[in-house]
Design an enzyme around this catalytic site. Structure first.
Site, PDB file in Angstrom:
ATOM      1  N   HIS A 137      34.142  38.534  32.336  1.00 23.97           N
ATOM      2  CA  HIS A 137      33.187  37.343  32.352  1.00 23.97           C
ATOM      3  C   HIS A 137      32.748  36.692  31.376  1.00 23.97           C
ATOM      4  O   HIS A 137      32.536  35.577  31.565  1.00 23.97           O
ATOM      5  CB  HIS A 137      32.186  38.026  33.457  1.00 23.97           C
ATOM      6  CG  HIS A 137      32.537  38.368  34.898  1.00 23.97           C
ATOM      7  ND1 HIS A 137      32.291  37.787  36.007  1.00 23.97           N
ATOM      8  CD2 HIS A 137      32.825  39.683  35.460  1.00 23.97           C
ATOM      9  CE1 HIS A 137      32.945  38.229  37.255  1.00 23.97           C
ATOM     10  NE2 HIS A 137      33.448  39.454  36.661  1.00 23.97           N
ATOM     11  N   ASN A 170      34.163  36.492  28.377  1.00 25.20           N
ATOM     12  CA  ASN A 170      35.465  35.693  27.744  1.00 25.20           C
ATOM     13  C   ASN A 170      35.603  34.341  28.007  1.00 25.20           C
ATOM     14  O   ASN A 170      35.427  33.197  27.558  1.00 25.20           O
ATOM     15  CB  ASN A 170      36.513  36.653  27.633  1.00 25.20           C
ATOM     16  CG  ASN A 170      36.416  37.593  26.815  1.00 25.20           C
ATOM     17  OD1 ASN A 170      35.354  37.898  26.074  1.00 25.20           O
ATOM     18  ND2 ASN A 170      37.605  38.526  26.812  1.00 25.20           N
ATOM     19  N   ASP A 203      28.515  31.543  36.094  1.00 23.95           N
ATOM     20  CA  ASP A 203      29.403  32.336  36.473  1.00 23.95           C
ATOM     21  C   ASP A 203      29.360  32.647  38.168  1.00 23.95           C
ATOM     22  O   ASP A 203      28.114  32.349  38.517  1.00 23.95           O
ATOM     23  CB  ASP A 203      29.368  33.823  35.818  1.00 23.95           C
ATOM     24  CG  ASP A 203      30.483  34.810  36.508  1.00 23.95           C
ATOM     25  OD1 ASP A 203      30.506  34.893  37.677  1.00 23.95           O
ATOM     26  OD2 ASP A 203      31.023  35.288  35.555  1.00 23.95           O
ATOM     27  N   THR A 248      35.898  33.318  37.901  1.00 27.58           N
ATOM     28  CA  THR A 248      36.743  34.290  36.722  1.00 27.58           C
ATOM     29  C   THR A 248      37.924  35.030  37.474  1.00 27.58           C
ATOM     30  O   THR A 248      38.480  35.567  36.653  1.00 27.58           O
ATOM     31  CB  THR A 248      35.861  35.018  36.078  1.00 27.58           C
ATOM     32  OG1 THR A 248      35.242  36.068  37.042  1.00 27.58           O
ATOM     33  CG2 THR A 248      34.681  34.440  35.143  1.00 27.58           C
ATOM     34  N   SER A 300      37.950  46.075  30.468  1.00 29.02           N
ATOM     35  CA  SER A 300      36.892  46.558  29.837  1.00 29.02           C
ATOM     36  C   SER A 300      36.009  47.242  30.724  1.00 29.02           C
ATOM     37  O   SER A 300      35.026  47.803  30.085  1.00 29.02           O
ATOM     38  CB  SER A 300      36.217  45.294  29.185  1.00 29.02           C
ATOM     39  OG  SER A 300      35.592  44.493  30.578  1.00 29.02           O
ATOM     40  N   GLY A 318      43.505  42.931  35.504  1.00 27.34           N
ATOM     41  CA  GLY A 318      42.332  42.055  35.622  1.00 27.34           C
ATOM     42  C   GLY A 318      42.870  40.513  35.498  1.00 27.34           C
ATOM     43  O   GLY A 318      43.870  40.244  34.918  1.00 27.34           O
ATOM     44  N   TRP A 319      42.132  39.568  36.015  1.00 30.84           N
ATOM     45  CA  TRP A 319      42.582  38.182  35.870  1.00 30.84           C
ATOM     46  C   TRP A 319      42.836  37.461  34.566  1.00 30.84           C
ATOM     47  O   TRP A 319      43.829  36.835  34.298  1.00 30.84           O
ATOM     48  CB  TRP A 319      41.719  37.350  36.859  1.00 30.84           C
ATOM     49  CG  TRP A 319      42.163  35.954  37.047  1.00 30.84           C
ATOM     50  CD1 TRP A 319      41.800  34.710  36.360  1.00 30.84           C
ATOM     51  CD2 TRP A 319      43.527  35.509  37.506  1.00 30.84           C
ATOM     52  NE1 TRP A 319      42.702  33.771  36.674  1.00 30.84           N
ATOM     53  CE2 TRP A 319      43.824  34.280  37.447  1.00 30.84           C
ATOM     54  CE3 TRP A 319      44.665  36.157  38.103  1.00 30.84           C
ATOM     55  CZ2 TRP A 319      44.885  33.629  37.876  1.00 30.84           C
ATOM     56  CZ3 TRP A 319      45.580  35.652  38.582  1.00 30.84           C
ATOM     57  CH2 TRP A 319      45.880  34.354  38.349  1.00 30.84           C
ATOM     58  N   SER A 357      43.499  39.453  31.826  1.00 32.58           N
ATOM     59  CA  SER A 357      44.767  39.675  31.293  1.00 32.58           C
ATOM     60  C   SER A 357      45.875  39.241  31.823  1.00 32.58           C
ATOM     61  O   SER A 357      46.987  38.929  31.080  1.00 32.58           O
ATOM     62  CB  SER A 357      44.694  41.459  31.442  1.00 32.58           C
ATOM     63  OG  SER A 357      43.513  41.966  30.734  1.00 32.58           O
ATOM     64  N   THR A 358      45.882  39.154  32.943  1.00 34.58           N
ATOM     65  CA  THR A 358      47.110  38.406  33.839  1.00 34.58           C
ATOM     66  C   THR A 358      47.400  36.950  33.252  1.00 34.58           C
ATOM     67  O   THR A 358      48.577  37.007  32.812  1.00 34.58           O
ATOM     68  CB  THR A 358      46.782  38.391  35.320  1.00 34.58           C
ATOM     69  OG1 THR A 358      46.227  39.540  35.729  1.00 34.58           O
ATOM     70  CG2 THR A 358      47.913  37.860  36.048  1.00 34.58           C
ATOM     71  N   ASP A 404      39.518  42.615  42.358  1.00 33.06           N
ATOM     72  CA  ASP A 404      40.604  41.539  42.556  1.00 33.06           C
ATOM     73  C   ASP A 404      41.932  42.082  42.158  1.00 33.06           C
ATOM     74  O   ASP A 404      42.907  41.360  42.174  1.00 33.06           O
ATOM     75  CB  ASP A 404      40.030  40.383  41.794  1.00 33.06           C
ATOM     76  CG  ASP A 404      39.776  40.349  40.554  1.00 33.06           C
ATOM     77  OD1 ASP A 404      39.698  41.405  39.909  1.00 33.06           O
ATOM     78  OD2 ASP A 404      40.273  39.417  39.757  1.00 33.06           O
TER      79      ASP A 404
HETATM   80  N1  UDP Z   1      40.622  42.803  25.739  1.00 35.89           N
HETATM   81  C1  UDP Z   1      40.643  42.612  24.593  1.00 35.89           C
HETATM   82  N2  UDP Z   1      40.873  43.829  23.742  1.00 35.89           N
HETATM   83  C2  UDP Z   1      41.618  44.750  24.343  1.00 35.89           C
HETATM   84  C3  UDP Z   1      41.479  44.837  25.818  1.00 35.89           C
HETATM   85  C4  UDP Z   1      41.205  43.761  26.666  1.00 35.89           C
HETATM   86  O1  UDP Z   1      40.059  41.860  23.933  1.00 35.89           O
HETATM   87  O2  UDP Z   1      41.774  45.720  23.770  1.00 35.89           O
HETATM   88  C5  UDP Z   1      39.993  41.527  26.698  1.00 35.89           C
HETATM   89  C6  UDP Z   1      41.187  40.722  27.146  1.00 35.89           C
HETATM   90  O3  UDP Z   1      41.853  39.912  26.370  1.00 35.89           O
HETATM   91  C7  UDP Z   1      40.731  39.965  28.288  1.00 35.89           C
HETATM   92  C8  UDP Z   1      39.373  40.874  28.714  1.00 35.89           C
HETATM   93  O4  UDP Z   1      39.185  41.763  27.844  1.00 35.89           O
HETATM   94  O5  UDP Z   1      40.214  38.699  28.066  1.00 35.89           O
HETATM   95  C9  UDP Z   1      39.562  41.325  29.915  1.00 35.89           C
HETATM   96  O6  UDP Z   1      39.263  41.070  31.073  1.00 35.89           O
HETATM   97  P1  UDP Z   1      40.207  41.227  32.337  1.00 35.89           P
HETATM   98  O7  UDP Z   1      39.640  40.179  33.379  1.00 35.89           O
HETATM   99  O8  UDP Z   1      41.666  41.397  32.144  1.00 35.89           O
HETATM  100  O9  UDP Z   1      39.533  42.549  32.951  1.00 35.89           O
HETATM  101  P2  UDP Z   1      38.107  43.326  33.092  1.00 35.89           P
HETATM  102  O10 UDP Z   1      37.557  43.867  31.695  1.00 35.89           O
HETATM  103  O11 UDP Z   1      37.355  42.236  33.701  1.00 35.89           O
HETATM  104  O12 UDP Z   1      38.380  44.364  34.029  1.00 35.89           O
END
Ligand code: UDP
Length: 454
Positions: A26, A28, A117, A139, A277, A352-353, A355-356, A374
């Site tokens: 959220h 980022n 958000d 997001t 994360s 995760g969105w 990452s996708t 999601d």
């Molecule tokens: N990320 C990162 N380094 C890592 C793992 C994840 O910077 O080693 C960042 C990744 O680039 C993304 C965010 O953490 O921007 C994870 O967001 P995502 O929506 O994929 O997953 P969430 O953390 O919300 O489950």
């Protein structure tokens, strides 16, 4: 003009309260969008909380104002804080006070709007009470937005109560999905606190002045046609990672020591593995992942966030000698930079969105292991609609893991997936050019914000 953005820095995942999961998914995109708007000439003031506060020194061009750090909130545990602030909306008064001050002091540079958000749904009533337009940042994908809006319907049709014998069946209302995808969202009924939070979010997103998705038209063309019925506000689809990487908003320190090793690997030979994360696995699942990686005989770079394994500090449950010469394990990485590296052949992700989308932005084929929320919807979309990934259908099992990794990295099927991903990335790149869909969406967002007279 001033834009006030409010990153979702407050809540730490309720289930893991106290462990400090950084909720990057959220933070980022909010900060990527803030950077983008700043680059287009807007001034940005960020209201944030002290929990998961952004690294302010990385953003000298923004004004930061900390809210909600008074007595009332500082005495609450993280869990109480999250529940009272998010679920019961106590934060509205503090936000309104701060906004009133900013509106009164902004005569030379009037405030244009509030950008928040979608999960901070209560900010809609605050914005309304001040006559301030509110733009929502969603997001996640358009597809998820549509499915989330249908949670009450899915509950009424009994989907959340189905037992294990129905897992592989199709969901009538969303033929793309299997029952197991819906069950994995983590909702048991529309009356769950989590489902109610989603319900409020959907309602206040519909009431907003505009909705910004971190996505692009060519990725979700069909969904774009379905959204207007439910969400009348103007819509903007902008792929944030194409404009700014999320590096500067990382709350965890990024390891870079593996780059010399990565530089030495042949093109498209390494599997990058990261599950985001906030998600967590059990120790036995960690072992299955490790064995699956070894059995696949492919090189790998694996991010194991401290806190990723329930009950463990880090890697203590892995066998001695792991990862061996073929792999590297780090605590956190500059993800988008890794995905852009020519040695990376596939991304094994929790879907995760962010990452996708980062994977699509860098043209990397995916192996999808969705865990909650999601993620199952994103995974199914990537594997069955865009066909740029393969889902691990049975959780974490070493045989399936190694065979899916080999399908994507070694087999003919992998080549086809990579080719489809190359075409999708090309469409995305074209959408950024003058006259392209993402570029036009961004231009119209800037025009839209500039038109607000407060
Ligand atoms: N990320 C990162 N380094 C890592 C793992 C994840 O910077 O080693 C960042 C990744 O680039 C993304 C965010 O953490 O921007 C994870 O967001 P995502 O929506 O994929 O997953 P969430 O953390 O919300 O489950």
């Amino acid at each position: 003009k001033l834009i006030y953005t409010l990153p979702f820095c407050t809540i730490q995942q309720a289930a893991s309260a106290g462990t400090g999961e950084p909720l990057q998914g959220h933070i980022n995109p909010m900060l990527q969008l803030a950077n983008l708007l700043y680059s287009k000439g807007f001034n940005i003031t960020i209201l944030h909380t002290n929990f998961n506060a952004p690294k302010i020194s990385n953003f000298p061009h923004f004004t930061f104002i900390s809210i909600l750090d008074n007595e009332r909130f500082s005495n609450l545990s993280i869990l109480d804080f999250a529940q009272s602030f998010i679920f019961k909306q106590d934060g509205g008064d503090d936000l309104r006070d701060q906004l009133e001050l900013l509106l009164a002091s902004g005569k030379d540079e009037p405030v244009s709007c509030l950008i928040t958000d979608a999960l901070w749904h209560f900010t809609q009533s605050v914005a309304d009470s001040l006559n301030l337009p509110r733009l929502v940042v969603r997001t996640t994908s358009l597809y998820t937005t549509i499915v989330y809006a249908s949670i009450p319907l899915l509950d009424d049709r009994g989907y959340f109560k189905l037992d294990d014998t129905h897992l592989e069946e199709q969901v009538g209302e969303f033929p793309l999905l299997k029952v197991k995808d819906i069950l994995k969202m983590g909702i048991k009924s529309k009356k769950d606190p989590y489902a109610e939070l989603i319900g409020d979010m959907v309602k206040q997103t519909k009431a907003s002045s505009g909705i910004i998705w971190n996505s692009f038209k060519e990725l979700e063309e069909t969904e774009l046609e379905r959204v207007p019925h439910d969400f009348p506000a103007p819509r903007f689809l902008i792929p944030f990672p194409k404009y700014f990487t999320a590096s500067s908003s990382s709350l965890l320190d990024q390891d870079r020591t593996f780059f010399p090793w990565l530089d030495q690997q042949p093109p498209k030979s390494v599997v990058y593995v990261s599950f985001g994360s906030i998600s967590q696995v059990e120790e036995k699942e960690l072992l299955e992942i490790a064995h699956g990686l070894v059995y696949s005989k492919q090189a790998f770079l694996w991010v194991v966030r401290p806190g990723f394994v329930n009950g463990s500090t880090w890697l203590e449950s892995l066998p001695n000698g792991f990862p061996g010469e073929r792999g590297r394990v780090v605590k956190w990485a500059p993800q988008q930079e890794v995905l852009a590296h020519e040695a990376i052949g596939a991304f094994w992700t929790h879907s995760g969105w962010n990452s996708t989308l980062e994977s699509v932005c860098e043209g990397v084929a995916m192996i999808c292991s969705p865990l909650l929320g999601d993620q199952p919807l994103n995974a199914r979309y990537m594997s069955d609609v865009s066909r740029v990934g393969v889902c691990l259908e049975n959780g974490f099992q070493r045989e399936e893991i190694s065979s899916v990794i080999r399908r994507v990295m070694v087999d003919e099927e992998g080549k086809e997936i990579r080719e489809r991903m190359r075409v999708l990335k090309q469409k995305l790149d074209v959408s950024l050019m003058k006259g392209g869909s993402s570029n036009e969406s961004m231009e119209s967002l800037i025009h839209f914000i500039s038109s607000f007279q407060v």
